[in-house]
Design an enzyme around this catalytic site. Structure first.
Site, PDB file in Angstrom:
ATOM      1  CB  VAL A 172      -0.973   0.044   1.210  1.00  0.00           C
ATOM      2  CG1 VAL A 172      -1.889  -1.155   1.218  1.00  0.00           C
ATOM      3  CG2 VAL A 172      -0.228   0.129   2.520  1.00  0.00           C
ATOM      4  CB  CYS A 173       1.689   3.982  -1.634  1.00  0.00           C
ATOM      5  SG  CYS A 173       0.725   4.128  -3.148  1.00  0.00           S
ATOM      6  CB  ALA A 174      -0.562   8.316  -0.400  1.00  0.00           C
ATOM      7  N   GLY A 220      -1.933   4.500  -4.442  1.00  0.00           N
ATOM      8  CA  GLY A 220      -1.837   3.276  -5.223  1.00  0.00           C
ATOM      9  C   GLY A 220      -0.736   3.309  -6.263  1.00  0.00           C
ATOM     10  CB  THR A 269      -3.563   5.049   3.247  1.00  0.00           C
ATOM     11  OG1 THR A 269      -2.855   6.139   2.658  1.00  0.00           O
ATOM     12  CG2 THR A 269      -2.583   3.932   3.589  1.00  0.00           C
TER      13      THR A 269
END
Length: 195
Positions: free
Chosen positions: A68-70, A72, A96
């Site tokens: 995951v990241c902020a 995608g 997220t």
């Protein structure tokens, strides 16, 4: 020769129902991770993924890995890199931000464990804006040639949009406040070995 592994994309609701069985790796900077992450997520910034390959492979051998990241984008890049190494992973659609927008809670470390920081997107916007202002001001007040700085930033932003990459984010990611503490990364790698 084996066929490349295609990364899978999970929606927030799909990931939530499987969270107990997933190893979640958050590839954002430590400051972004500290601002809120998926419950149980481990922080390995994108530029440290190669260092963590053995531990991630070990985790993938034992179960599914969600990256995951902020938004995608970075997690998709991490998944592609891991797929090239033969490590199957999934990415979270919307990152997220999508997780929180779906009404799912983000976990935050205790106040003493966090490092205040801006998201990478906010750091890029601030830096790009500041460079454009400086280039414009110096071009008007000192010499017109300084406007090349503003034009260079504009060109970089266009290239960033066309390629879905961000050289400025890569550079900002190397600043000390965006780097994981060695002890934090070592603890994360140890935790991955134990999964």
């Amino acid at each position: 020769m084996t066929a490349p592994i295609a990364p899978v994309t999970l929606r927030a609701d799909q990931a939530r129902t499987r969270l107990h069985e997933l190893t979640v790796i958050d590839v954002r900077t430590p400051g972004e991770y500290g601002s809120g992450h998926l419950p149980g997520a481990l922080n390995i910034p994108l530029d440290q993924i190669r260092r963590a390959l053995p531990e991630i492979r070990h985790a993938a051998d034992r179960g599914d890995v969600l990256v995951v990241c902020a938004s995608g984008a970075r997690s998709e890049n991490a998944c592609k890199l891991l797929a090239e190494q033969g490590i199957p992973t999934a990415t979270l659609a919307g990152g997220t931000s999508g997780w929180a927008a779906a009404g799912h809670e983000l976990q935050q470390p205790a106040a003493c464990d966090t490092r205040a920081g801006w998201s990478m997107e906010r750091q890029v916007r601030f830096t790009a804006g500041a460079l454009v202002l400086v280039g414009t001001a110096l071009g008007l007040l000192v010499h017109p040639a300084f406007q090349i700085l503003s034009a260079g930033v504009a060109g970089g932003l266009v290239l960033s949009a066309l390629t879905d990459t961000c050289g400025m984010a890569a550079l900002l990611g190397r600043l000390p406040h965006n780097r994981p503490r060695a002890a934090d990364l070592d603890a994360t790698l140890t935790a991955l070995r134990g999964r």
